[in-house]
Enzyme design. Structure first.
Site, mmCIF file in Angstrom:
data_model
loop_
_atom_site.group_PDB
_atom_site.id
_atom_site.type_symbol
_atom_site.label_atom_id
_atom_site.label_comp_id
_atom_site.label_asym_id
_atom_site.label_seq_id
_atom_site.Cartn_x
_atom_site.Cartn_y
_atom_site.Cartn_z
ATOM 1 C CG HIS A 106 -0.210 -0.218 2.522
ATOM 2 N ND1 HIS A 106 0.142 -1.476 2.941
ATOM 3 C CD2 HIS A 106 0.223 0.636 3.469
ATOM 4 C CE1 HIS A 106 0.769 -1.389 4.106
ATOM 5 N NE2 HIS A 106 0.840 -0.115 4.450
ATOM 6 C CG HIS A 108 1.159 5.028 4.492
ATOM 7 N ND1 HIS A 108 0.384 4.859 5.622
ATOM 8 C CD2 HIS A 108 1.949 3.934 4.416
ATOM 9 C CE1 HIS A 108 0.712 3.714 6.198
ATOM 10 N NE2 HIS A 108 1.656 3.129 5.487
#
Ligand code: AMP
Length: 143
Positions: A106, A108
């Protein structure tokens, strides 16, 4: 977890993708999901994940990574336009010693305000889901 670890299909982001646990969603298509971090370091802290199974930067296919990065740019633009922070940090951690706590790759998106202290990474009190949905709606409106 080491850099060569096997993907765990029961990790928390896999459960979010499967709709098994709630999330405040900002954007979704057939390849990525953007949603609010539940332990935000700042207001508007957003995560962007691919729908393919990959633990980290090293086991995602280049084409999926390219798409993930471009979608991160698009969502970061919407965060910028919705919240007008002074800066935005894009972060991505690989392996536990580097700070990774969820082993589904992922990015951020962390808005930064000059006069506000950032909260610690992946810690503290879980944010209220309705407040997160409120911020998600503001971001969504700019996409
Ligand atoms: P990392 O430490 O880079 O693996 O980031 C994982 C992020 O996931 C952290 O910033 C956590 O605050 C966030 N997180 C953990 N559980 C949830 C959840 N249920 N919903 C949304 N974000 C979460």
């Amino acid at each position: 977890m080491s850099l060569s670890a096997q993907y765990d299909p029961k990790n928390i982001f896999a459960k979010i993708l499967g709709g098994d646990i709630p999330s405040a969603r900002v954007y979704e298509d057939d390849r990525v999901l953007g949603f609010m971090d539940a332990f935000p370091q700042s207001r508007g802290h957003t995560l962007v994940i691919p729908k393919v199974q990959a633990c980290n930067l090293f086991d995602i296919a280049p084409d999926d990574l390219q798409n993930l990065m471009v979608q991160t740019q698009t969502i970061a633009r919407a965060v910028r336009d919705a919240l007008a922070p002074d800066g935005i940090r894009i972060a991505q951690f690989n392996g536990e010693p580097a700070g990774q706590t969820v082993f589904h790759i992922h990015f951020h998106i962390i808005p930064v305000w000059e006069d506000e202290n950032e909260r610690p990474h992946a810690a503290g009190k879980m944010a209220d889901i309705n407040e997160l949905k409120d911020i998600a709606a503001q971001i969504k409106a700019k996409l």
